[in-house]
Design a protein around this motif. Structure first.
Motif, PDB file in Angstrom:
ATOM      1  N   UNK A 184      41.048  51.383  19.203  1.00 52.29           N
ATOM      2  CA  UNK A 184      41.440  50.693  20.283  1.00 52.29           C
ATOM      3  C   UNK A 184      41.443  51.436  21.417  1.00 52.29           C
ATOM      4  N   UNK A 185      40.934  52.727  21.570  1.00 50.12           N
ATOM      5  CA  UNK A 185      40.941  53.619  22.593  1.00 50.12           C
ATOM      6  C   UNK A 185      40.281  53.122  23.823  1.00 50.12           C
ATOM      7  N   UNK A 186      39.259  52.155  23.852  1.00 45.56           N
ATOM      8  CA  UNK A 186      38.856  51.495  25.039  1.00 45.56           C
ATOM      9  C   UNK A 186      39.934  50.618  25.843  1.00 45.56           C
ATOM     10  N   UNK A 187      40.792  50.135  25.067  1.00 48.67           N
ATOM     11  CA  UNK A 187      41.566  49.250  25.886  1.00 48.67           C
ATOM     12  C   UNK A 187      42.779  50.159  26.642  1.00 48.67           C
ATOM     13  N   UNK A 188      42.834  51.293  26.389  1.00 47.84           N
ATOM     14  CA  UNK A 188      43.515  52.004  27.055  1.00 47.84           C
ATOM     15  C   UNK A 188      43.313  52.149  28.695  1.00 47.84           C
ATOM     16  N   UNK A 189      42.169  52.420  29.105  1.00 51.16           N
ATOM     17  CA  UNK A 189      41.753  52.343  30.564  1.00 51.16           C
ATOM     18  C   UNK A 189      40.574  51.914  30.714  1.00 51.16           C
ATOM     19  N   UNK A 190      39.211  52.141  30.022  1.00 50.44           N
ATOM     20  CA  UNK A 190      38.116  51.624  30.262  1.00 50.44           C
ATOM     21  C   UNK A 190      38.173  50.366  30.474  1.00 50.44           C
ATOM     22  N   UNK A 191      38.711  49.491  29.514  1.00 51.98           N
ATOM     23  CA  UNK A 191      38.673  47.791  29.582  1.00 51.98           C
ATOM     24  C   UNK A 191      39.265  47.287  30.660  1.00 51.98           C
ATOM     25  N   UNK A 192      40.429  47.702  31.065  1.00 48.07           N
ATOM     26  CA  UNK A 192      41.030  47.070  32.256  1.00 48.07           C
ATOM     27  C   UNK A 192      40.429  47.452  33.611  1.00 48.07           C
ATOM     28  N   UNK A 193      39.710  48.594  33.607  1.00 51.05           N
ATOM     29  CA  UNK A 193      38.831  48.920  34.853  1.00 51.05           C
ATOM     30  C   UNK A 193      37.547  48.089  35.059  1.00 51.05           C
ATOM     31  N   UNK A 194      36.942  47.989  33.628  1.00 52.72           N
ATOM     32  CA  UNK A 194      35.810  46.668  33.994  1.00 52.72           C
ATOM     33  C   UNK A 194      36.293  45.698  34.147  1.00 52.72           C
ATOM     34  N   UNK A 195      37.319  44.936  33.710  1.00 49.23           N
ATOM     35  CA  UNK A 195      37.801  43.683  33.976  1.00 49.23           C
ATOM     36  C   UNK A 195      38.055  43.483  35.496  1.00 49.23           C
ATOM     37  N   UNK A 274      40.413  37.754  25.733  1.00 48.04           N
ATOM     38  CA  UNK A 274      39.639  37.524  26.935  1.00 48.04           C
ATOM     39  C   UNK A 274      39.168  38.729  27.874  1.00 48.04           C
ATOM     40  N   UNK A 275      39.572  39.876  27.028  1.00 49.95           N
ATOM     41  CA  UNK A 275      39.080  40.960  27.571  1.00 49.95           C
ATOM     42  C   UNK A 275      37.727  41.465  26.913  1.00 49.95           C
ATOM     43  N   UNK A 276      37.262  40.788  26.022  1.00 44.66           N
ATOM     44  CA  UNK A 276      36.032  41.298  25.440  1.00 44.66           C
ATOM     45  C   UNK A 276      34.688  40.128  25.739  1.00 44.66           C
ATOM     46  N   UNK A 277      33.700  40.621  25.732  1.00 54.59           N
ATOM     47  CA  UNK A 277      32.639  39.802  26.019  1.00 54.59           C
ATOM     48  C   UNK A 277      31.935  39.563  24.684  1.00 54.59           C
ATOM     49  N   UNK A 278      30.620  39.485  24.692  1.00 55.96           N
ATOM     50  CA  UNK A 278      29.711  39.043  23.242  1.00 55.96           C
ATOM     51  C   UNK A 278      30.049  39.955  22.350  1.00 55.96           C
ATOM     52  N   UNK A 279      30.358  39.305  21.072  1.00 52.22           N
ATOM     53  CA  UNK A 279      30.584  40.485  20.051  1.00 52.22           C
ATOM     54  C   UNK A 279      29.226  40.557  19.178  1.00 52.22           C
ATOM     55  N   UNK A 280      29.055  41.603  18.626  1.00 51.57           N
ATOM     56  CA  UNK A 280      27.708  41.882  18.048  1.00 51.57           C
ATOM     57  C   UNK A 280      27.693  42.505  16.787  1.00 51.57           C
TER      58      UNK A 280
END
Length: 317
Positions: A184-195, A274-280
């Motif tokens: 879940x490293x992406x949730x630390x900083x990357x995903x909040x920035x993308x949102x 809600x932080x995730x787009x399409x799942x592949x």
């Protein structure tokens, strides 16, 4: 299914897509069957799986070729087609990363030929190289968008700082990086920035290289054939493997209450996030594909969503 927006574009897509590294990706997985791979893609299209996600690196273009063979017999507009590039193959078959605008422009044209289409819905820079300015590389894709060859711009495997540089002109629509309940490293900083920026996050490896499917147990740990890329993954190393499997075991009673598999429960959790787009998720067989599709109908209750989040909370520290 409620559609998911794609970045700053007007494109929308169903929340469950198909990752295709097991379709033609002979350099990543042993014992792949091309005909079965094409059947998986056709079955996905037949069941409203709109996003088909591939890459040059999946079989050095072979995955794209197989998908192109299927697309030519279908309504192209039913598919949100995504592919990725950045790998340059030398005469000795060595691979280097290249984000040079001229190279990316050529890579897009070659992908279009293999996929037998005149436009790509999404094109990702698969990996950043060391030398090309990130905004310059994305600018090349923007010119291709203006030319009608691509509809949305993505980057993959970029760090937060690299994402910021790449999006300096506001052209990036998607980021595809590794994320799953165990990583879940992406949730630390990357995903909040993308949102904050209105950029869609597409997680890859949603099953953590099969660990989150529930097929293993503490008494039945995995074994892979020589050549399987999962042998080099940290999650499978002896100091992590048993602990990871024990976490996944805790999902099985929850899945049982819904009458679904662990893998289906995991997909339902992603689609509710809600932080995730399409799942592949990937699929090697049509049976696996159809099992993934069934996860769309799971109405995951809030309390179970939170319980699953709690089980894997340590992965987000």
């Amino acid at each position: 299914m409620e559609k998911v927006n794609i970045g700053r574009t007007e494109l929308t897509v169903n929340p469950l897509g198909l990752g295709t590294n097991k379709i033609g990706g002979y350099n990543l997985f042993p014992n792949l069957d091309d005909e079965m791979g094409k059947q998986v893609v056709q079955t996905a299209i037949d069941h409203d799986v709109e996003m088909i996600d591939t890459a040059f690196m999946y079989g050095f273009g072979h995955s794209e070729e197989l998908i192109g063979d299927v697309l030519k017999n279908n309504d192209r507009e039913k598919v949100i087609l995504a592919t990725k590039g950045a790998q340059q193959i030398a005469a000795d078959r060595s691979v280097t990363l290249n984000n040079n605008p001229e190279f990316l422009t050529q890579a897009v044209d070659e992908s279009l030929k293999r996929l037998q289409t005149d436009y790509l819905d999404i094109y990702y820079i698969h990996f950043p190289d060391q030398n090309t300015p990130k905004a310059e590389a994305v600018g090349a894709l923007q010119r291709l968008r203006e030319a009608g060859k691509i509809r949305a711009i993505g980057i993959s495997n970029f760090s937060l700082e690299q994402i910021k540089e790449a999006d300096a002109d506001g052209y990036v629509d998607l980021v595809e990086n590794q994320y799953n309940l165990l990583q879940q490293d992406a949730m630390h900083e990357v995903v909040p920035y993308l949102k904050e920026r209105g950029i869609t996050f597409v997680p890859y490896e949603p099953f953590a290289a099969a660990l989150l499917t529930g097929r293993y147990s503490p008494d039945n740990l995995p074994h892979f054939d020589e050549g399987d890329h999962r042998l080099s993954i940290d999650l499978y190393q002896p100091d992590q493997l048993k602990r990871n499997v024990e976490k996944v075991e805790k999902l099985k009673p929850i899945a049982s209450r819904y009458g679904v598999s662990t893998a289906q429960l995991v997909l339902a959790w992603y689609m509710k996030n809600p932080l995730i787009g399409p799942v592949i998720p990937g699929a090697r067989t049509t049976e696996q594909l159809l099992a993934n599709v069934a996860s769309v109908s799971i109405a995951l209750r809030d309390e179970d969503y939170q319980a699953i989040d709690h089980i894997f909370a340590s992965a987000n520290l």
